[in-house]
Design an enzyme around this catalytic site. Structure first.
Site, PDB file in Angstrom:
ATOM      1  N   TYR A 134      -1.563   4.523  10.557  1.00 28.60           N
ATOM      2  CA  TYR A 134      -1.601   3.611  11.432  1.00 28.60           C
ATOM      3  C   TYR A 134      -0.450   3.507  12.256  1.00 28.60           C
ATOM      4  O   TYR A 134       0.513   3.326  11.878  1.00 28.60           O
ATOM      5  CB  TYR A 134      -2.213   2.251  10.778  1.00 28.60           C
ATOM      6  CG  TYR A 134      -3.412   2.293  10.079  1.00 28.60           C
ATOM      7  CD1 TYR A 134      -4.448   2.663  10.794  1.00 28.60           C
ATOM      8  CD2 TYR A 134      -3.440   2.089   8.736  1.00 28.60           C
ATOM      9  CE1 TYR A 134      -5.662   2.566  10.030  1.00 28.60           C
ATOM     10  CE2 TYR A 134      -4.781   2.138   8.005  1.00 28.60           C
ATOM     11  CZ  TYR A 134      -5.980   2.397   8.520  1.00 28.60           C
ATOM     12  OH  TYR A 134      -6.990   2.450   7.920  1.00 28.60           O
ATOM     13  N   LYS A 174       1.501   1.997   7.334  1.00 26.41           N
ATOM     14  CA  LYS A 174       1.637   1.203   8.371  1.00 26.41           C
ATOM     15  C   LYS A 174       2.784   1.874   9.447  1.00 26.41           C
ATOM     16  O   LYS A 174       3.314   2.746   9.201  1.00 26.41           O
ATOM     17  CB  LYS A 174       2.375  -0.061   7.882  1.00 26.41           C
ATOM     18  CG  LYS A 174       1.449  -1.211   7.430  1.00 26.41           C
ATOM     19  CD  LYS A 174       0.179  -1.525   8.098  1.00 26.41           C
ATOM     20  CE  LYS A 174       0.624  -2.268   9.540  1.00 26.41           C
ATOM     21  NZ  LYS A 174      -0.787  -2.468  10.432  1.00 26.41           N
ATOM     22  N   ARG A 206       0.966  -1.091  -0.216  1.00 29.04           N
ATOM     23  CA  ARG A 206       0.086  -0.109  -0.095  1.00 29.04           C
ATOM     24  C   ARG A 206       0.939   1.249   0.065  1.00 29.04           C
ATOM     25  O   ARG A 206       2.073   1.128   0.346  1.00 29.04           O
ATOM     26  CB  ARG A 206      -0.796  -0.043   1.013  1.00 29.04           C
ATOM     27  CG  ARG A 206      -1.843  -1.093   1.016  1.00 29.04           C
ATOM     28  CD  ARG A 206      -2.871  -1.161   2.515  1.00 29.04           C
ATOM     29  NE  ARG A 206      -2.222  -1.771   3.601  1.00 29.04           N
ATOM     30  CZ  ARG A 206      -2.652  -1.907   4.778  1.00 29.04           C
ATOM     31  NH1 ARG A 206      -3.773  -1.368   4.982  1.00 29.04           N
ATOM     32  NH2 ARG A 206      -1.862  -2.341   5.658  1.00 29.04           N
TER      33      ARG A 206
END
Length: 373
Positions: free
Chosen positions: A94, A75, A15
């Site tokens: 995140y 992430k 991603r």
């Protein structure tokens, strides 16, 4: 504002923090965007597409962090990325800090201001930046679980839908939030015999009204788990306590009463897992077996469908990225109480009550810190 997008380096993580379309919006708003070379290459976002959107291409992560004031990722930063963070940085990604003491300390030591997607809220108390990944993770959980039930994957050789004259597999979903609801959609669609548990009777009533006798709804209790786990072929752990470590609902002792070759998919593993025997795994080595039960505990499940996940994530995050860039982090946080809820670390202090409680670290008042910055 100068915005940086490094290439994700977690195992099998493809991603990317910003799509070319999102970059174009930021450029039109007057900002600079630096994207690490090949950051989106694996999912079809070429360097050329970023250049055409107005971004500059950086040769490596070091250059991205050196250029950027606002760093947008997917992430949690890995150790080499934490080392690049400085006090002038705002990190938006995140984080999932509740089970990650070393990462939390590293972020505090960096002096950077760190906003976690998963604790930003909305007017209804929901988690709008976690929701798209929870939706995808819930759907993948059933796909992954169905595969793990196959013999070559270590499972008991059960087809989720069953076959003519052969009963469908029993799927137990623990938790009826966003993850559990999306797992339910997939499991019902694949023809499984589905039971879903939750502590909220109002949520169970909603599911019962929607699905009727297609789904069994059960109030989640210790006794209910004792009763239903031995019958389950596939268990989906979909429990979330926002920002905090997930409660260990499935005990190691439960494995002894489960079927040999049954499968547990612990979607809560990012928050420490709701299964006592769960430990984080990766897409390259996704499963292990304990007491005859296959465990699938990949900590970045939506990364398996990275293009879909990136597009869904950007739909949710772009308005907040624009606010942080247009107003500056301090004013954006002060203007939006929901974004403020996402602030986990500020100027070396831990500002998330849930993380502080989970890790035993002193809590600082986020509003006071930001106001005084």
């Amino acid at each position: 504002m100068r915005i940086g997008v490094p290439k994700e380096i977690k195992n099998h993580e493809y991603r990317v923090g910003l799509t070319p379309q999102s970059v174009r919006e930021l450029i039109q708003a007057g900002h600079e965007v630096w994207v690490e070379t090949h950051a989106g290459h694996a999912i079809g976002f070429s360097d050329e597409s970023y250049l055409n959107s107005g971004a500059s291409i950086a040769c490596d992560a070091t250059e991205v962090f050196a250029k950027a004031e606002l760093v947008v990722k997917v992430k949690e930063p890995q150790s080499q990325e934490v080392a690049l963070l400085k006090p002038h940085h705002t990190l938006f990604t995140y984080l999932h800090l509740a089970p990650a003491l070393d990462l939390t300390r590293g972020l505090m030591a960096s002096g950077a201001n760190c906003i976690a997607y998963e604790t930003v809220t909305d007017n209804a108390g929901r988690l709008p930046l976690l929701a798209p990944m929870s939706e995808i993770a819930g759907r993948i959980a059933v796909q992954a679980g169905a595969h793990c039930l196959e013999m070559e994957a270590g499972g008991r050789g059960v087809l989720l839908s069953g076959a003519p004259g052969v009963p469908a597999a029993n799927v137990l979903i623990i938790g009826a939030g966003v993850v559990g609801t999306n797992a339910l959609i997939m499991a019902v669609g694949m023809g499984a015999n589905v039971t879903i548990m939750d502590t909220s009777m109002s949520r169970l009533r909603e599911i019962d009204l929607q699905y009727g006798n297609q789904v069994h709804t059960v109030l989640s209790t210790i006794t209910a788990l004792d009763d239903y786990l031995p019958e389950a072929d596939l268990v989906i752990g979909a429990v979330l306590v926002p920002g905090a470590a997930a409660p260990k609902l499935v005990r190691r002792s439960h494995l002894e009463i489960m079927k040999r070759g049954s499968v547990i998919v612990d979607v809560a593993i990012d928050q420490g897992g709701c299964v006592e025997s769960a430990r984080p795994t990766t897409h390259s080595d996704p499963t292990y077996v304990e007491e005859g039960v296959v465990h699938y505990c990949v900590a970045n499940m939506p990364g398996a469908v990275a293009r879909t996940s990136t597009l869904a994530l950007n739909n949710a995050t772009l308005p907040f990225v624009l606010a942080l860039a247009n107003k500056g982090p301090k004013q954006a946080l002060l203007d939006d109480a929901h974004l403020m809820k996402g602030l986990n670390v500020f100027a070396g202090k831990l500002t998330s009550p849930e993380v502080a409680s989970s890790l035993g670290i002193e809590l600082a008042d986020r509003k006071v810190l930001v106001n005084n910055a």
